[in-house]
Enzyme design. Structure first.
Site, PDB file in Angstrom:
ATOM      1  CG  HIS A  13      -1.563  -1.328   1.683  1.00 44.32           C
ATOM      2  ND1 HIS A  13      -2.946  -1.552   0.733  1.00 44.32           N
ATOM      3  CD2 HIS A  13      -1.359  -2.129   2.396  1.00 44.32           C
ATOM      4  CE1 HIS A  13      -3.163  -2.825   1.193  1.00 44.32           C
ATOM      5  NE2 HIS A  13      -2.332  -3.020   2.233  1.00 44.32           N
ATOM      6  CG  HIS A  17      -4.036 -10.461   3.784  1.00 42.28           C
ATOM      7  ND1 HIS A  17      -2.851 -10.115   3.132  1.00 42.28           N
ATOM      8  CD2 HIS A  17      -4.621  -9.493   3.931  1.00 42.28           C
ATOM      9  CE1 HIS A  17      -2.460  -8.876   2.987  1.00 42.28           C
ATOM     10  NE2 HIS A  17      -3.652  -8.416   3.507  1.00 42.28           N
ATOM     11  CG  ASP A  57      -0.517  -6.312   4.627  1.00 41.63           C
ATOM     12  OD1 ASP A  57      -1.322  -5.538   3.687  1.00 41.63           O
ATOM     13  OD2 ASP A  57      -1.024  -6.598   5.802  1.00 41.63           O
TER      14      ASP A  57
END
Length: 290
Positions: A33, A181, A248
């Protein structure tokens, strides 16, 4: 307005280790991100959490440190359906970056085509309860029909119990979809737990993909997160051509902040030969995003 208090999220590890495992040439971080900087890209007014600024420059520096060549930037709830920060990041290296957007149901076809031109290749939907809960399945189906002509896919962020509750909906999808995930299953519940068995069964569907990311989210022992490895290994074995891996980063809403270098070092524990690692890290993301 916010429905309740907005939690501040902890920043990522300040000095991740250099991995001992050397990633293959062209390796892709298929789930990371960018957040902010808020002064330029404000966070959504109705967000549940306020992340630390985690701009494109910091992500690029991390990837250089880890040996990652390409990445897929995934829009998260802090920015809502304003994908500006993600698109700005992609524009800095459009050959090596792709995006997964979040969009409103009313988004126009022209706007979708503009996102495609900016490197977006998928739409993400959050089913996770602490992020607001499940969207209307009919809305997801309509969006799936609209993005299919672009060659896009869906990315679905689910809680483990959603794998049971929404099984028929998932099986009815007619375009590729990626489960984030490892389905957020709980390692402490064991490999025989019903949500994980359903996830393995779902991978019999040739349209279903899964990310073996989020070992820190799946782990219940925490520490080095190795209790998540049997789950990742089982998913890689079940669908070696439809698995992806990602850091992540910067790890929003985790119970224990991981060291990204140590996350890279977990990879040989579930992708146990060079062929599997090449598929996971290079070939599969190339086929899906490039």
């Amino acid at each position: 307005m916010n429905a309740g208090p907005v939690k501040t999220i902890a920043p990522p590890h300040p000095s991740p280790a250099k991995p001992l495992f050397v990633l293959p040439r062209g390796a892709c971080d298929a789930h990371c991100h960018v957040f902010g900087p808020a002064a330029r890209f404000p966070y959504a007014a109705n967000r549940r959490d306020t992340p630390p600024d985690a701009p494109a420059e910091k992500l690029a520096a991390l990837h250089r440190h880890l040996g990652i060549a390409r990445a897929v930037l995934v829009q998260a709830s802090a920015h809502g359906s304003d994908n500006s920060a993600m698109l700005d990041a992609i524009s800095r290296d459009p050959a090596n970056l792709r995006g997964v957007a979040m969009v409103d149901a009313a988004v126009s076809d022209v706007e979708l085509e503009k996102l495609h031109g900016g490197g977006v290749r998928a739409v993400r939907f959050n089913f996770v309860r602490h992020l607001g809960g499940a969207p209307d399945p009919a809305t997801v189906q309509r969006m799936a029909q609209r993005i299919a002509p672009l060659g896009w896919h869906l990315v679905l962020h689910l809680d483990a119990e959603d794998l049971l509750e929404h099984e028929s909906f998932l099986q009815a999808l007619e375009l590729p979809f990626v489960i984030d995930h490892m389905g957020r299953v709980a390692a402490g519940e064991g490999l025989a737990q019903p949500p994980f068995k359903r996830l393995l069964g779902l991978l019999e569907n040739g349209l279903a993909w899964v990310k073996v990311s989020g070992a820190d989210r799946v782990s219940t022992a925490l520490g080095d997160f190795t209790d998540a490895l049997p789950f990742a290994a089982a998913l890689v074995a079940a669908a070696p051509d439809r698995v992806l891996w990602g850091t992540d980063w910067p790890h929003p809403n985790v119970r224990q902040m991981p060291d990204d270098g140590r996350l890279v070092d977990l990879i040989p524990g579930f992708a146990r030969d060079e062929t599997l690692r090449a598929k996971l890290l290079v070939d599969n993301p190339t086929r899906l995003y490039w």
